[in-house]
Design a protein around this motif. Structure first.
Motif, PDB file in Angstrom:
ATOM      1  N   GLY A 183     -22.872 -31.911   1.888  1.00 48.35           N
ATOM      2  CA  GLY A 183     -22.439 -30.727   1.925  1.00 48.35           C
ATOM      3  C   GLY A 183     -21.258 -30.627   0.700  1.00 48.35           C
ATOM      4  O   GLY A 183     -21.114 -31.504  -0.315  1.00 48.35           O
ATOM      5  N   PHE A 184     -20.671 -29.421   0.606  1.00 47.49           N
ATOM      6  CA  PHE A 184     -19.553 -29.238  -0.583  1.00 47.49           C
ATOM      7  C   PHE A 184     -18.607 -29.865  -0.376  1.00 47.49           C
ATOM      8  O   PHE A 184     -17.993 -30.208   0.787  1.00 47.49           O
ATOM      9  CB  PHE A 184     -19.561 -27.748  -0.565  1.00 47.49           C
ATOM     10  N   THR A 185     -17.974 -30.270  -1.372  1.00 47.78           N
ATOM     11  CA  THR A 185     -16.833 -31.289  -1.540  1.00 47.78           C
ATOM     12  C   THR A 185     -15.710 -30.327  -1.800  1.00 47.78           C
ATOM     13  O   THR A 185     -15.787 -29.559  -2.670  1.00 47.78           O
ATOM     14  CB  THR A 185     -16.908 -32.606  -2.277  1.00 47.78           C
ATOM     15  N   VAL A 186     -14.285 -30.815  -1.481  1.00 46.52           N
ATOM     16  CA  VAL A 186     -13.034 -30.080  -1.959  1.00 46.52           C
ATOM     17  C   VAL A 186     -12.778 -30.481  -3.404  1.00 46.52           C
ATOM     18  O   VAL A 186     -12.418 -30.139  -4.477  1.00 46.52           O
ATOM     19  CB  VAL A 186     -12.097 -30.729  -0.921  1.00 46.52           C
ATOM     20  N   MET A 187     -12.659 -32.135  -3.541  1.00 45.61           N
ATOM     21  CA  MET A 187     -12.580 -32.597  -4.818  1.00 45.61           C
ATOM     22  C   MET A 187     -13.850 -32.904  -5.687  1.00 45.61           C
ATOM     23  O   MET A 187     -14.791 -33.264  -5.115  1.00 45.61           O
ATOM     24  CB  MET A 187     -11.853 -33.929  -4.628  1.00 45.61           C
TER      25      MET A 187
END
Length: 338
Positions: free
Chosen positions: A123-127
């Motif tokens: 899934g998508f990461t913040v960093m």
């Protein structure tokens, strides 16, 4: 010393040099030139492609028992740990600390998956990947960072980086169509479990932010971020800014109340001191009054002394004629006596 043969593999897919099977050929002993663990922390950990480890010495298979005894003596035990490491936190650091301290002489390699691989399987990461790489380089337990690490460990990857053991928590990690991506590592005797830290994870941190989204949006608006940067609508922006003003007013009222309470407390303390001093002065005044005007006081004695003197002053003195008469009578009485 045994020779590492990169083309021969065991039934588990792990190179024979890293499996329990003995190598088929021998060669003269070659000194190990594997990188050593970091002793000073004055610089970040290097990337794997910067170390240029070209050690030609045979990398013999180790058992966990041998590694825990500190063997081999001529090189560190190379331990590998991998992950996404998004929003790097204490749970990540504790897992790496465990991996680093599994054996007396460990060299910890940490693999970090790229953005493309992570977005595909997790899934998508913040960093982004560059930020995650840098976070790992500045962890004190890490000796080397491997960028764009594979999702599933292949024999070629293990052989390339001369990995002795893989450290990860023992919970089966199902991903990429597998019930446990570390299954083949466990079967080869190369898996060493670590413990997860309860109460902290990247998902937990993201959940807190989502749950308290309004709080953090207002916080960043106060710090100068624009509504566009925060992806906040015009109406929500005005609502957040109004709420910030309300909170500021509440804070001012709270400060006034606290200062008022502090002022009242100071007045009460001073009043108490004044009352105590007044009581002490009153007792002193009453004592002085009684000493002066009491039944046996100085005023009574002074009054009595003055009264006596006044009475004496007011009493009439004997006249000379009366005194002469008394003297004459006395003489006559004496003349008639024989």
């Amino acid at each position: 010393m045994p020779v590492v043969t990169t083309d021969a593999e065991s039934e588990t897919g792990i190179p024979k040099s890293l499996s329990n099977e003995p190598p088929s050929e021998t060669m003269e002993e070659i000194e190990h030139t594997c990188p050593q663990p970091r002793l000073t922390l004055t610089a970040p950990a290097p990337f794997a492609d910067e170390t240029n480890c070209q050690c030609q010495a045979p990398h013999e298979k180790l058992t966990i028992a041998q590694a825990r005894l500190g063997t081999p003596a001529d090189r560190p035990v190379r331990v590998y740990a991998d992950g996404i490491f998004d929003l790097f936190h204490s749970g990540h650091a504790r897992a790496l600390m465990q991996a680093k301290t599994l054996f007396p002489n460990s060299y910890l390699l940490v693999g970090v998956c790229s953005d493309d691989l992570t977005h595909k399987f997790k899934g998508f990461t913040v960093m982004n990947e560059a930020e995650r790489y840098e976070a790992l380089r500045h962890c004190r337990y890490v000796d080397e960072v491997i960028r764009d690490a594979p999702w599933t460990l292949t024999p070629e990857f293990l052989e390339k980086h001369k990995i002795d053991f893989v450290a990860h928590d023992d919970i089966p990690y199902s991903s990429a169509g597998s019930d446990d991506v570390y299954k083949h590592i466990k079967e080869a005797g190369m898996f060493v479990p670590t413990q997860r830290t309860e109460g902290i994870s990247t998902s937990d941190i993201i959940t807190r932010i989502v749950r308290d989204y309004d709080v953090y949006a207002r916080r960043n608006l106060q710090r100068g971020y624009t509504a566009k940067e925060l992806n906040v609508s015009f109406i929500n922006e005005k609502r957040y800014r109004f709420q910030n003003q309300v909170d500021k007013m509440k804070e001012k009222v709270k400060n006034v109340e606290e200062r008022s309470k502090e002022f009242v407390n100071r007045v009460e303390e001073k009043s108490h001191d004044l009352i105590q001093k007044w009581e002490e002065k009153s007792r002193e005044f009453i004592g002085n009054f009684l000493e002066l005007f009491g039944p046996d006081g100085a005023w009574k004695q002074m009054f009595q002394e003055r009264s006596s003197r006044m009475l004496q002053a007011l009493s009439p003195k004997q006249s000379p004629l009366k005194s002469w008469g008394r003297c004459r009578d006395f003489q006559l009485d004496n003349l008639h006596k024989p």
